[in-house]
Structures are given as structure tokens and as C-alpha cells.
Design an enzyme around this catalytic site. Structure first.
Site, short mmCIF file in Angstrom:
data_model
loop_
_atom_site.label_atom_id
_atom_site.label_comp_id
_atom_site.label_asym_id
_atom_site.label_seq_id
_atom_site.Cartn_x
_atom_site.Cartn_y
_atom_site.Cartn_z
N SER A 137 0.75 -1.26 -0.09
CA SER A 137 0.03 -0.07 0.03
C SER A 137 0.76 1.05 -0.06
O SER A 137 1.96 1.23 0.61
CB SER A 137 -0.93 0.08 1.22
OG SER A 137 -1.48 1.16 1.27
N TYR A 150 -1.11 0.22 10.94
CA TYR A 150 -1.60 -0.34 9.25
C TYR A 150 -0.38 0.04 8.42
O TYR A 150 0.01 -0.54 7.58
CB TYR A 150 -2.73 0.28 8.90
CG TYR A 150 -3.13 -0.18 7.18
CD1 TYR A 150 -3.44 -1.41 6.94
CD2 TYR A 150 -2.96 0.87 6.24
CE1 TYR A 150 -3.44 -1.86 5.62
CE2 TYR A 150 -3.35 0.49 4.91
CZ TYR A 150 -3.64 -0.86 4.62
OH TYR A 150 -3.78 -1.16 3.38
#
Length: 283
Positions: A137, A150
Site C-alpha cells: 500500500s 496499518y
């Protein structure tokens, strides 16, 4: 030869399963929600084989890998592992976040991915070919408020991918890391906001975000590159998403005429720029 896709019950994983099967490849799709996988099998036919698996459970992973040997022979050898299973939970600041959410992200995004990869790699090295595609990501590259653990897990995925490349030098096994930006049309934000669908929808409203199909097409393109070509990482954003200026938090000085001890704390000025606007959506 088969493609093994984790998290195949929805979102990126389901789109990848459909795209690879439509291209003529045998696909094994794993996820916790077996019912969703069975629905996908009804749609895709014999080239798709579903296996229930929880990437947070080593025993579940081993049971799934053992089950592969019971499938038709052309599913036995994994030529491409797509580590797609992963999630984000919450968007609270570090001092306010739920530790259980952090733990779940670490187990799913890091430990599960790492353990499964370790189980598949030996057969690829022995054959002298194979591809591992990890789902990273842009959160692993760029920090943002509330990204804390995250983002850290996706930074791990990026570094793990690069270190795999170093370890696999000379084996013929390739490794790529897909690093998407804003992608709509999946359950990602619905899970992150714990079922607050309205809040999730607001994030993507008028954003013209990427779609799961964009990610699936990218994964297929990576797999179809010639054996001598390795794409180390590929960062993808929608055209509407870019880089905001670095925000600066400013606190006005205390009044010269008053005592510092008597002056109340001034209200901080709001953060400006794109990150400030995005952050306001998450409040």
C-alpha cells in the site's frame, strides 16, 4: 501450475480470481468465508478451486496446503502466490487506538503473509521458477494521521518483498509488491470503519478512485511478464490522488501584555492541505 490467491472472497482477491480464470489460468482461492468462495466457484467453473483458510491460524494454513494435494493434478504446483489477504482497522491516533485492532493487523498483514510465503517458497526454488505478489500500500511509503500500525505493516510488506528478492537471487523466483492508493469498490473501508458504511462511502464520493479490477489487471500483467523481467514494486494512485504539502501545526504566541501563566491555551489552527481535508472526513 496454479495461482494461489488469499483473501479471494471479495474485493481485490475476487477480482483477481475472475481475471486470472478468464485468462485461462487455474486458480486456488482461499478465504475465511467459504460460502463466498463457493459462490465464486459457481460463477467461474472448474478452473477455480475454493479452500477455506484463515491466514491468522498456522493450523488452518497447513490444512489448506494439505487440501491442495487432493485437488486435480494441475492445481498441485503453485506457480504464483498472491498474498492479498489483509486489512486495516480503525483510524484513531496511536494514543487512542484499540490494541486488539493493532494485533489483528499484525497477525493478518505480517505474520500470516510471512508464514504462508515460507511454506510456498521451497517448491518454487526447487522448480527454478515462480512469482510472489504481495499486496502492499502507499500507506507503507507515506505516513498519515491514524495510519500508525496499518502503515507499519505495509512498510514491512515492502521491505520483506525487497529482502526476498535478495535471498532469491539466482533462483529464478520473482517477487513483486503492488502498492495501491485510494481504491473503491471493495470492503476495505467498511472493515476499517467497522461497518459504518456511510462513513466509508463518504471517503470515495466523487473521488474517481481506482477499482479492484485495476489491481487485478496489474497482477495479471505482472504474472505475464517474461521470466527475465522482475518488477520489484509498482505504486499506483488514481489520477485524482497526489501528494499534499507537508502540514505545519502553528500555535500563536501568548499575548505580550498578559502573563504566560494567566494566558489560556490558544486554540490550534486547523491543518491545511489535502491531508487536512482527508483527515476531516475520518472524524
Amino acid at each position: 501450475m496454479a495461482i494461489l490467491i488469499t483473501g479471494a472472497s471479495a474485493g481485490f482477491g475476487a477480482a483477481m480470481a475472475k481475471t486470472f480464470v478468464q485468462a485461462g489460468y487455474a486458480v486456488i482461492g482461499t478465504a475465511r468465508r467459504e460460502d463466498k468462495l463457493l459462490d465464486l466457484q459457481q460463477e467461474l467453473g472448474e478452473l477455480f478451486q475454493p479452500i477455506a483458510m484463515d491466514v491468522c491460524d498456522k493450523n488452518s494454513i497447513q490444512a489448506a496446503l494439505n487440501h491442495i494435494n487432493m485437488l486435480p493434478e494441475h492445481f498441485h504446483e503453485i506457480d504464483c502466490l498472491i498474498n492479498n489477504a489483509g486489512l486495516a482497522l480503525g483510524l484513531d491516533k496511536a494514543h487512542q487506538a484499540e490494541f486488539d485492532d493493532w494485533e489483528t493487523m499484525i497477525h493478518t498483514n505480517i505474520i500470516g503473509l510471512t508464514y504462508l510465503t515460507r511454506q510456498i517458497l521451497p517448491q518454487m526454488v526447487q522448480r527454478g521458477r515462480g512469482l510472489v505478489i504481495n499486496m502492499g500500500s502507499i500507506a507503507g511509503n507515506y505516513p498519515y494521521p491514524g495510519g500508525n500500525v496499518y502503515g507499519a505493516t505495509k512498510a514491512y510488506v515492502r521491505q520483506f518483498s525487497l529482502n526476498l528478492r535478495a535471498d532469491l537471487h539466482g533462483t529464478g523466483v520473482r517477487v513483486s509488491n503492488i502498492e495501491p492508493g485510494l481504491v473503491g469498490g471493495s470492503e476495505f473501508s467498511n472493515v476499517r470503519f467497522k461497518g459504518d458504511d456511510e462513513r466509508a462511502a463518504q471517503l470515495y464520493e466523487h473521488a474517481n478512485a481506482l477499482t479492484p479490477q485495476d489491481i487485478a489487471d496489474t497482477a495479471l500483467w505482472l504474472y505475464q511478464r517474461p521470466a527475465h523481467m522482475n518488477v520489484n514494486s509498482i505504486e499506483i494512485m488514481p489520477t485524482t490522488q497526489s501528494f499534499a504539502a507537508l502540514n505545519v501545526h502553528k500555535t500563536p504566541p501568548a499575548s505580550v501584555s498578559g502573563s504566560l501563566n494567566d494566558t489560556p491555551n490558544p486554540s490550534p489552527e486547523p491543518e491545511t492541505g489535502l491531508l487536512g481535508k482527508i483527515a476531516s472526513l475520518f472524524k
